[in-house]
Write a protein that holds these residues in place. Structure first.
Motif, PDB file in Angstrom:
ATOM      1  N   GLU A  22       0.065   5.007 -11.000  1.00 35.62           N
ATOM      2  CA  GLU A  22      -0.981   5.955 -10.601  1.00 35.62           C
ATOM      3  C   GLU A  22      -1.153   6.059  -9.088  1.00 35.62           C
ATOM      4  N   GLN A  23      -1.300   4.926  -8.389  1.00 37.17           N
ATOM      5  CA  GLN A  23      -1.508   4.976  -6.940  1.00 37.17           C
ATOM      6  C   GLN A  23      -0.250   5.456  -6.209  1.00 37.17           C
ATOM      7  N   THR A  24       0.907   5.081  -6.741  1.00 37.41           N
ATOM      8  CA  THR A  24       2.171   5.569  -6.178  1.00 37.41           C
ATOM      9  C   THR A  24       2.247   7.084  -6.297  1.00 37.41           C
ATOM     10  N   LEU A  25       1.873   7.605  -7.460  1.00 38.48           N
ATOM     11  CA  LEU A  25       1.896   9.047  -7.702  1.00 38.48           C
ATOM     12  C   LEU A  25       0.941   9.787  -6.767  1.00 38.48           C
ATOM     13  N   LYS A  26      -0.274   9.275  -6.631  1.00 42.63           N
ATOM     14  CA  LYS A  26      -1.264   9.930  -5.764  1.00 42.63           C
ATOM     15  C   LYS A  26      -0.806   9.928  -4.307  1.00 42.63           C
ATOM     16  N   ALA A  27      -0.227   8.814  -3.878  1.00 44.22           N
ATOM     17  CA  ALA A  27       0.264   8.731  -2.497  1.00 44.22           C
ATOM     18  C   ALA A  27       1.424   9.698  -2.270  1.00 44.22           C
ATOM     19  N   MET A  28       2.293   9.854  -3.269  1.00 40.08           N
ATOM     20  CA  MET A  28       3.411  10.798  -3.166  1.00 40.08           C
ATOM     21  C   MET A  28       2.901  12.223  -2.987  1.00 40.08           C
ATOM     22  N   GLN A  29       1.901  12.595  -3.770  1.00 43.17           N
ATOM     23  CA  GLN A  29       1.344  13.948  -3.664  1.00 43.17           C
ATOM     24  C   GLN A  29       0.642  14.150  -2.326  1.00 43.17           C
ATOM     25  N   PHE A  30      -0.054  13.123  -1.865  1.00 40.80           N
ATOM     26  CA  PHE A  30      -0.800  13.228  -0.609  1.00 40.80           C
ATOM     27  C   PHE A  30       0.138  13.337   0.594  1.00 40.80           C
ATOM     28  N   HIS A  31       1.220  12.548   0.568  1.00 37.18           N
ATOM     29  CA  HIS A  31       2.113  12.483   1.730  1.00 37.18           C
ATOM     30  C   HIS A  31       3.358  13.362   1.600  1.00 37.18           C
ATOM     31  N   ALA A  32       3.439  14.176   0.556  1.00 41.86           N
ATOM     32  CA  ALA A  32       4.619  15.036   0.380  1.00 41.86           C
ATOM     33  C   ALA A  32       4.934  15.883   1.610  1.00 41.86           C
ATOM     34  N   PRO A  33       3.929  16.436   2.332  1.00 42.18           N
ATOM     35  CA  PRO A  33       4.250  17.230   3.531  1.00 42.18           C
ATOM     36  C   PRO A  33       5.059  16.469   4.581  1.00 42.18           C
ATOM     37  N   LEU A  34       5.025  15.127   4.540  1.00 39.80           N
ATOM     38  CA  LEU A  34       5.804  14.345   5.508  1.00 39.80           C
ATOM     39  C   LEU A  34       7.307  14.529   5.318  1.00 39.80           C
ATOM     40  N   ASP A  53       0.859  -1.186   0.000  1.00 39.24           N
ATOM     41  CA  ASP A  53       0.000   0.000   0.000  1.00 39.24           C
ATOM     42  C   ASP A  53       0.897   1.238   0.000  1.00 39.24           C
ATOM     43  N   PRO A  54       0.910   2.025  -1.081  1.00 40.32           N
ATOM     44  CA  PRO A  54       1.844   3.164  -1.142  1.00 40.32           C
ATOM     45  C   PRO A  54       1.603   4.197  -0.050  1.00 40.32           C
ATOM     46  N   TYR A  55       0.358   4.352   0.386  1.00 39.74           N
ATOM     47  CA  TYR A  55       0.070   5.322   1.447  1.00 39.74           C
ATOM     48  C   TYR A  55       0.738   4.891   2.754  1.00 39.74           C
ATOM     49  N   GLU A  56       0.657   3.596   3.072  1.00 38.87           N
ATOM     50  CA  GLU A  56       1.292   3.090   4.290  1.00 38.87           C
ATOM     51  C   GLU A  56       2.814   3.119   4.174  1.00 38.87           C
ATOM     52  N   ARG A  57       3.329   2.741   3.004  1.00 36.60           N
ATOM     53  CA  ARG A  57       4.783   2.658   2.838  1.00 36.60           C
ATOM     54  C   ARG A  57       5.444   4.034   2.890  1.00 36.60           C
ATOM     55  N   LEU A  58       4.734   5.074   2.437  1.00 34.69           N
ATOM     56  CA  LEU A  58       5.297   6.427   2.497  1.00 34.69           C
ATOM     57  C   LEU A  58       5.223   7.002   3.908  1.00 34.69           C
ATOM     58  N   ILE A  59       4.252   6.559   4.693  1.00 31.96           N
ATOM     59  CA  ILE A  59       4.228   6.954   6.106  1.00 31.96           C
ATOM     60  C   ILE A  59       5.426   6.322   6.821  1.00 31.96           C
ATOM     61  N   GLU A  60       5.725   5.055   6.485  1.00 30.35           N
ATOM     62  CA  GLU A  60       6.890   4.372   7.062  1.00 30.35           C
ATOM     63  C   GLU A  60       8.176   5.141   6.767  1.00 30.35           C
ATOM     64  N   ASP A  61       8.312   5.596   5.519  1.00 32.88           N
ATOM     65  CA  ASP A  61       9.542   6.278   5.108  1.00 32.88           C
ATOM     66  C   ASP A  61       9.228   7.278   3.989  1.00 32.88           C
TER      67      ASP A  61
END
Length: 428
Positions: A215-227, A187-195
């Protein structure tokens, strides 16, 4: 085309896709000799030993890998017992570094050997143990199928085995490689929270390999960029130092701007001068080869980031007083340092380079004295780039230095840069 395998974490251990030697381009001739020695010794002692990560990816793309990492089911202590030239490192991740020295050149080489790991599921039964020993989270050993789930992208999750020289693909990485896709495992959203640093890595792979972000990787990157702003400066600095050597920083800046995440990566006002910064950095990356200028890369990149805004604040005609330039540098370096944790010597070098640029802008023609200053040639390079952007203001001074440089003796082999090439479109 090989059939696509699931990309998400499976409750049962998946059956890998096996690509036989006849169906892939990896030859042992392309694998580092010392890496092969390690793999064969582990194999001969009954352990699994796979070439992993970027080396397999690059060999499949018919590129020469920069590093050769190995994964095995041998524990770190067992690896150390097999290799006297090894050392166990790391607290967060326990792994072995095996050292080799070239007898002719004396160049040292380090090959990383890691034990297969699995993700430790924390529950009531093991919470107390994990709390007492937090390193267990990253040092619980597992199988190749479990280890692959911990990796970042499917294209980096391929194994090469000396057993019949096959490639092993658990997660559809080969198909993503063939289709030119960067996809986060799980899950890209979970994996980007991890790191969150995986956002930068995904952009780097996309830029360097010319791949598309899934596509899902890209959306998760944009969503979690503030991290990215929450990543410790020391960790960010360590990660970016590795990325600088790939020669894709200018392209990454452009991609980050297109994705709308540049302000999460770089502080204001550095992030607002992107057009000038990217153009300047592109020229710098084209001239200074990462292979021969690794020690200067970070200061060159930071200079590229700061110079457009320093010029914007101070102007170049008439040339501003140097104390004003120095004040502008300090104001801009402070937020950048908070973000990137620049070493003191790098900050000092950046100041020297930019001050040197403005000395040249002022028409300073004390040739012998200027040439003796630290980083003079780096200042000269950026000054020439400014001259191309501001020909009316700097054209006469550029002409003077062009004439002087053309009279200088031929560049020595051990000199980092050739000043004569700076005035042409040739690259170092």
């Amino acid at each position: 085309m090989h059939s696509q395998l699931p990309h998400t974490l499976q409750p049962e251990e998946p059956t890998p896709l096996i690509i036989p030697r006849a169906d892939h381009p990896i030859s042992r001739k392309k694998i580092d000799r010392n890496a092969l020695k390690i793999m064969y010794r582990l194999k001969d002692h009954g352990y699994l030993a796979y070439l992993v990560g970027g080396a397999v990816r690059d060999l499949l793309l018919r590129r020469q890998p920069a590093d050769f990492d190995i994964a095995t089911d041998a524990k770190p202590a067992q690896i150390k017992k097999l290799f006297r030239n090894s050392r166990i490192i790391g607290r967060r991740f326990r792994l072995a570094h095996i050292f080799f020295t070239d007898r002719i050149t004396g160049r040292q080489q380090i090959i990383e050997v890691a034990t297969f790991r699995k993700k430790l599921m924390i529950d009531e039964k093991n919470l107390e143990v994990v709390t007492a020993k937090p390193t267990m989270v990253n040092n619980t050993y597992g199988t190749p199928a479990e280890d692959v789930q911990r990796r970042d992208f499917t294209i980096n999750a391929l194994f090469y085995s000396l057993d019949r020289f096959k490639v092993i693909d658990y997660l559809g990485g080969l198909e993503d490689l063939e289709d030119g896709i960067v996809r986060i495992i799980g899950d890209p959203y979970e994996r980007l929270i991890e790191d969150p640093v995986r956002i930068l890595r995904a952009m780097e792979f996309s830029c360097r390999l010319g791949f598309t972000l899934e596509e899902q990787t890209l959306k998760a990157m944009q969503f979690h960029a503030p991290l990215l702003k929450e990543v410790s400066p020391s960790r960010m600095h360590e990660e970016l130092r590795g990325l600088y050597t790939k020669g894709t920083t200018s392209a990454m800046l452009d991609l980050a701007a297109k994705l709308g995440i540049i302000s999460s990566w770089l502080p204001y006002p550095t992030a607002t001068m992107l057009s000038q910064t990217r153009q300047l950095m592109q020229k710098m990356e084209g001239f200074f080869s990462p292979a021969t200028n690794e020690q200067q890369l970070e200061s060159l990149i930071v200079t590229s980031l700061l110079l457009p805004e320093v010029v914007n604040r101070c102007g170049i005609s008439p040339a501003p007083p140097l104390h004003q330039v120095n004040e502008a540098i300090e104001l801009l370096l402070h937020p950048l340092n908070d973000c990137l944790h620049l070493p003191r010597y790098q900050r000092h070098r950046v100041r020297e380079i930019i001050i040197g640029i403005f000395r040249l802008c002022s028409g300073d023609k004390r040739i012998k004295k200027l040439k003796k200053r630290p980083n003079f040639y780096l200042s000269l390079f950026f000054f020439i780039q400014l001259g191309r952007e501001y020909p009316k203001e700097l054209g006469k001074t550029i002409g003077f230095w062009h004439k002087q440089v053309s009279r200088w003796p031929a560049t020595k082999d051990d000199q980092v840069v050739d000043p004569k090439l700076m005035f042409s479109d040739q690259r170092h």
